[in-house]
Design an enzyme around this catalytic site. Structure first.
Site, short mmCIF file in Angstrom:
data_model
loop_
_atom_site.label_atom_id
_atom_site.label_comp_id
_atom_site.label_asym_id
_atom_site.label_seq_id
_atom_site.Cartn_x
_atom_site.Cartn_y
_atom_site.Cartn_z
N ASP A 42 -12.82 25.04 32.17
CA ASP A 42 -14.16 24.45 31.61
C ASP A 42 -14.95 25.55 31.11
O ASP A 42 -15.66 25.58 30.07
CB ASP A 42 -14.86 23.81 32.58
CG ASP A 42 -14.26 22.28 33.01
OD1 ASP A 42 -13.59 21.92 32.07
OD2 ASP A 42 -14.51 22.04 33.92
N LEU A 159 -24.77 18.23 40.01
CA LEU A 159 -24.05 17.46 41.00
C LEU A 159 -24.26 18.33 42.46
O LEU A 159 -24.42 17.71 43.63
CB LEU A 159 -22.75 17.00 40.87
CG LEU A 159 -21.95 16.20 41.61
CD1 LEU A 159 -22.65 14.89 41.92
CD2 LEU A 159 -20.48 15.80 41.38
#
Length: 255
Positions: A42, A159
């Site tokens: 990522d 998150l």
């Protein structure tokens, strides 16, 4: 035939995979490409997207995971790449634009694909005033900091800071405090993506704060403004069975 360029992170697995792909398929230089194949994790995907924003030449990107998590990536496979790309599902990602003004008056404008974070620089908590569309909504937030996350970035730092997961395409932003102390019951907000968010650092000399757009940091900021930049939308390509919106939905059921 679609012209494609290949980029890879400087890790042994990604470099080895890149050599296999170079032998199996035809490639063009980045400046000629109509699509980019990115090999890595990522973090490397974010680097690839930011590099396109800096070059001001944006094309669709198909990532294959040769990193750790690979939330923004497809599975690595050498075979049938042309077929996979023909079937790939596009997802449009709108980056944030962060305008940060430092205590000394310098201004820096940076894009962020995942989130913009404000973080205390010392042991003292940060004190922040928050405005929404030029209206003060929090006169003083006492916290380690706060962040503004896109749907694509809502499963990352947001998150971890107990922020909400936002479905891709929801046209929403998450405004999430980081370790808040006052007000005690405020745990953040979900805002329309057209919202203009302003954050002013109170007591900026005594309680210095840095602003981070994904991986790029501006230190000792006095004021930060954040808004969606639809003029530079990005396109990610995903296998139909492994689409990003499905992954974001399923993250809500992971214990």
């Amino acid at each position: 035939m679609t012209l494609r360029a290949l980029v890879a992170s400087p890790t042994p697995p990604a470099l080895a995979a890149a050599e296999e792909l170079r032998r199996a398929y035809d490639w063009v230089p980045l400046e000629e490409a109509e699509q980019i194949i990115a090999l890595g994790g990522d973090g490397f995907m974010l680097q690839t997207l930011h590099a396109m924003l800096e070059r001001r030449r944006i094309v669709p990107v198909f990532g294959m995971n040769l990193g750790t998590i690979g939330f923004l990536m497809n599975d690595w496979r050498l075979e049938r790449l042309d077929e996979r790309l023909a079937r790939a599902k596009p997802f449009r990602v709108s980056p944030l634009s962060m305008t940060a003004t430092t205590i000394s008056g310098e201004q820096c404008i940076l894009p962020a694909i995942n989130e913009v974070s404000l973080l205390r620089e010392t042991r003292q908590t940060a004190k922040l005033e928050v405005t929404i569309n030029d209206r003060v909504v929090l006169e003083e937030l006492v916290a380690d900091g706060m962040l503004v996350a896109t749907p694509a970035g809502s499963t990352a730092y947001n998150l971890s800071a107990n922020g909400p997961i936002l479905p891709l395409g929801s046209a929403l932003l998450a405004l999430t405090p980081i370790s808040p102390f006052r007000p005690r019951r405020w745990r953040g907000a979900i805002l329309p993506e057209k919202t203009r968010i302003g954050i002013r650092v109170l007591e900026a000399d005594k309680r210095p704060v840095s602003a981070v757009a994904d991986q790029r940091e501006v230190r000792e900021v006095a004021q930060v403004e954040v808004a969606i930049d639809h003029m530079r939308d990005l396109t990610l390509l995903f296998d139909p069975e492994h689409a990003l919106d499905d992954r974001i939905t399923m993250e809500q059921f992971i214990a």
